[in-house]
Write a protein that holds these residues in place. Sequence first.
Motif, PDB file in Angstrom:
ATOM      1  N   ASN A 256       0.858  -1.178   0.000  1.00  0.00           N
ATOM      2  CA  ASN A 256       0.000   0.000   0.000  1.00  0.00           C
ATOM      3  C   ASN A 256       0.898   1.233   0.000  1.00  0.00           C
ATOM      4  N   TYR A 257       1.134   1.762  -1.201  1.00  0.00           N
ATOM      5  CA  TYR A 257       2.058   2.890  -1.329  1.00  0.00           C
ATOM      6  C   TYR A 257       1.487   4.174  -0.733  1.00  0.00           C
ATOM      7  N   THR A 258       0.172   4.291  -0.703  1.00  0.00           N
ATOM      8  CA  THR A 258      -0.439   5.522  -0.190  1.00  0.00           C
ATOM      9  C   THR A 258      -0.108   5.735   1.279  1.00  0.00           C
ATOM     10  N   ARG A 259       0.096   4.654   2.011  1.00  0.00           N
ATOM     11  CA  ARG A 259       0.326   4.766   3.446  1.00  0.00           C
ATOM     12  C   ARG A 259       1.811   4.871   3.799  1.00  0.00           C
ATOM     13  N   MET A 260       2.651   5.162   2.813  1.00  0.00           N
ATOM     14  CA  MET A 260       4.059   5.430   3.111  1.00  0.00           C
ATOM     15  C   MET A 260       4.172   6.699   3.950  1.00  0.00           C
ATOM     16  N   THR A 261       5.059   6.661   4.936  1.00  0.00           N
ATOM     17  CA  THR A 261       5.301   7.881   5.714  1.00  0.00           C
ATOM     18  C   THR A 261       6.210   8.842   4.962  1.00  0.00           C
ATOM     19  N   HIS A 262       7.153   8.297   4.177  1.00  0.00           N
ATOM     20  CA  HIS A 262       8.063   9.080   3.355  1.00  0.00           C
ATOM     21  C   HIS A 262       8.300   8.332   2.050  1.00  0.00           C
ATOM     22  N   GLU A 293      20.098  20.359   4.520  1.00  0.00           N
ATOM     23  CA  GLU A 293      19.650  21.748   4.588  1.00  0.00           C
ATOM     24  C   GLU A 293      18.320  21.972   3.880  1.00  0.00           C
ATOM     25  N   ASP A 294      17.945  21.083   2.980  1.00  0.00           N
ATOM     26  CA  ASP A 294      16.715  21.261   2.217  1.00  0.00           C
ATOM     27  C   ASP A 294      15.538  20.658   2.990  1.00  0.00           C
ATOM     28  N   ASP A 295      14.499  21.469   3.218  1.00  0.00           N
ATOM     29  CA  ASP A 295      13.336  21.014   3.977  1.00  0.00           C
ATOM     30  C   ASP A 295      12.475  20.012   3.208  1.00  0.00           C
ATOM     31  N   ALA A 296      12.743  19.824   1.936  1.00  0.00           N
ATOM     32  CA  ALA A 296      11.967  18.844   1.180  1.00  0.00           C
ATOM     33  C   ALA A 296      12.350  17.420   1.549  1.00  0.00           C
ATOM     34  N   PHE A 297      13.515  17.254   2.184  1.00  0.00           N
ATOM     35  CA  PHE A 297      13.989  15.937   2.579  1.00  0.00           C
ATOM     36  C   PHE A 297      13.790  15.746   4.078  1.00  0.00           C
ATOM     37  N   SER A 316      34.087   2.570 -12.310  1.00  0.00           N
ATOM     38  CA  SER A 316      33.758   3.796 -11.575  1.00  0.00           C
ATOM     39  C   SER A 316      33.950   3.587 -10.086  1.00  0.00           C
ATOM     40  N   ILE A 317      34.071   4.712  -9.389  1.00  0.00           N
ATOM     41  CA  ILE A 317      34.007   4.726  -7.930  1.00  0.00           C
ATOM     42  C   ILE A 317      32.575   5.133  -7.576  1.00  0.00           C
ATOM     43  N   ASP A 318      31.864   4.268  -6.877  1.00  0.00           N
ATOM     44  CA  ASP A 318      30.433   4.474  -6.641  1.00  0.00           C
ATOM     45  C   ASP A 318      30.189   5.173  -5.314  1.00  0.00           C
ATOM     46  N   ILE A 319      29.315   6.197  -5.378  1.00  0.00           N
ATOM     47  CA  ILE A 319      28.887   6.934  -4.184  1.00  0.00           C
ATOM     48  C   ILE A 319      27.412   6.628  -3.960  1.00  0.00           C
ATOM     49  N   MET A 320      27.073   6.113  -2.781  1.00  0.00           N
ATOM     50  CA  MET A 320      25.690   5.787  -2.474  1.00  0.00           C
ATOM     51  C   MET A 320      24.980   7.002  -1.893  1.00  0.00           C
ATOM     52  N   VAL A 321      23.807   7.326  -2.447  1.00  0.00           N
ATOM     53  CA  VAL A 321      22.941   8.395  -1.923  1.00  0.00           C
ATOM     54  C   VAL A 321      21.640   7.734  -1.492  1.00  0.00           C
ATOM     55  N   TYR A 322      21.362   7.802  -0.182  1.00  0.00           N
ATOM     56  CA  TYR A 322      20.185   7.135   0.395  1.00  0.00           C
ATOM     57  C   TYR A 322      19.464   8.143   1.268  1.00  0.00           C
ATOM     58  N   CYS A 323      18.258   8.554   0.843  1.00  0.00           N
ATOM     59  CA  CYS A 323      17.521   9.587   1.582  1.00  0.00           C
ATOM     60  C   CYS A 323      16.031   9.421   1.352  1.00  0.00           C
ATOM     61  N   PHE A 324      15.250  10.211   2.086  1.00  0.00           N
ATOM     62  CA  PHE A 324      13.795  10.159   1.992  1.00  0.00           C
ATOM     63  C   PHE A 324      13.244  11.578   1.849  1.00  0.00           C
ATOM     64  N   THR A 325      12.175  11.702   1.055  1.00  0.00           N
ATOM     65  CA  THR A 325      11.486  12.989   0.937  1.00  0.00           C
ATOM     66  C   THR A 325      10.349  13.065   1.945  1.00  0.00           C
ATOM     67  N   VAL A 326       9.980  14.278   2.290  1.00  0.00           N
ATOM     68  CA  VAL A 326       8.867  14.475   3.214  1.00  0.00           C
ATOM     69  C   VAL A 326       7.548  14.110   2.541  1.00  0.00           C
ATOM     70  N   TRP A 333       7.457  14.161  -5.579  1.00  0.00           N
ATOM     71  CA  TRP A 333       8.678  13.383  -5.405  1.00  0.00           C
ATOM     72  C   TRP A 333       9.555  13.447  -6.657  1.00  0.00           C
ATOM     73  N   LEU A 334       8.940  13.369  -7.841  1.00  0.00           N
ATOM     74  CA  LEU A 334       9.696  13.467  -9.087  1.00  0.00           C
ATOM     75  C   LEU A 334      10.386  14.828  -9.218  1.00  0.00           C
ATOM     76  N   ALA A 335       9.671  15.889  -8.823  1.00  0.00           N
ATOM     77  CA  ALA A 335      10.257  17.226  -8.905  1.00  0.00           C
ATOM     78  C   ALA A 335      11.449  17.363  -7.951  1.00  0.00           C
ATOM     79  N   ILE A 336      11.325  16.828  -6.743  1.00  0.00           N
ATOM     80  CA  ILE A 336      12.424  16.905  -5.770  1.00  0.00           C
ATOM     81  C   ILE A 336      13.612  16.077  -6.247  1.00  0.00           C
TER      82      ILE A 336
END
Length: 384
Positions: A256-262, A293-297, A316-326, A333-336
């Motif tokens: 149930n994707y609608t009930r995701m908190t983030h 610093e961005d309040d969208a996250f 390549s040297i891989d950098i992992m980016v793991y975060c959540f949007t509000v 979410w696509l825009a952020i």
Amino acid sequence: MDETRDRLEAFASRAAEIWGAGVFGLELGAVLSALLVFVACLLLRGPFSRLVVGRLARWAERTENKIDDAAVRALEPPLRFVPFALGLFLAKEILPFAGLAESIANDVLRSLAAFVLFWALYRLAEPLRGLSGRLEAKIGVEVVDWTVRGLKIAFVALGAITVLEIWGIEVAPILAGLGLIGVAVALGAQDLFRNLIAGLLIIGERRLAHGEWIKIEGGVEGTVEAIGFRSTRVRQFDKAPIYVPNSKLADTALVNYTRMTHRRIYWMIGVEYRTTVDQLRRIRDGIEAFLLEDDAFAHPPEVPTFVRIDRFSDSSIDIMVYCFTVTTSWGEWLAIKERLAYRIKAIVEEAGTGFAFPSRSLYIETGGDAPEIFVPPESDATGN
């Protein structure tokens, strides 16, 4: 002259006889009077409904509650039927029915009265949703929907039983017979009852609700439109409806994707191997600062946020980016995510390096120990 007078008298006598005999033993004058009264009542349907419904609507508008407005709109069709039933009643009173004909006429009028009454109750079941508006948040829209459907079915059943009783038909033996038939039907309708019970469990557990975005194991993904007694209608993102049996929803894992908190963003960003350690630190620190610093996250400790040099891949040297949007809205979410992509590209370019792309290097070694490649000599035209 005498012959003409006799013919006129005979015609008048015959006309008086026909007028007295009428139709089916009823006086023609009574039949015409009843017909005129009935037609007059039909012509009064419009003014009657406008008068009665108009007054009820004006009374409902003076109240702050919107339920009475919906009730008035629901009662309008049954009220428009009242002049028709009244016309039949007045016509019956004018006609001198007797015996069996009178009994049948009375049963018809009582049946019409029962029909109008239960029709009005059936129509009033829908505005009852407004009474349960405050409960929808606690018991769910689906419970209210099923309750309204159950009331409608009950009013239809009670109306049918009432009409049958009016005509002297015993309902108890019919129900007993249907009970025996129901046992046989139940054996062949196990799937129907299984889906019905599964629907009750789904609503009781509140696994999903109208308008929610779900994904069912097996590939079905879309928005829930209706939870019926047997199946649930899901509108896929290509706008095609798909009907899923309730038993499958109850027994199968669903998301149930609608009930995701983030909403999560999980990327692996590959930079070139020529990138120095200082450049790697600048890239990592720049991305992490932007996320914090961005309040969208969403920020720790509410959710985990990681920006780390993760691994050395083939190219390549891989950098992992793991975060959540509000936000959990897909469009937002696509825009952020797009804004984050722009910022990461700028950070990498400001660090003086670039993104890697899949590549493969082939190294060929030559030495004195390697055998020579044999090249056959060219032959002349004679073959020598």
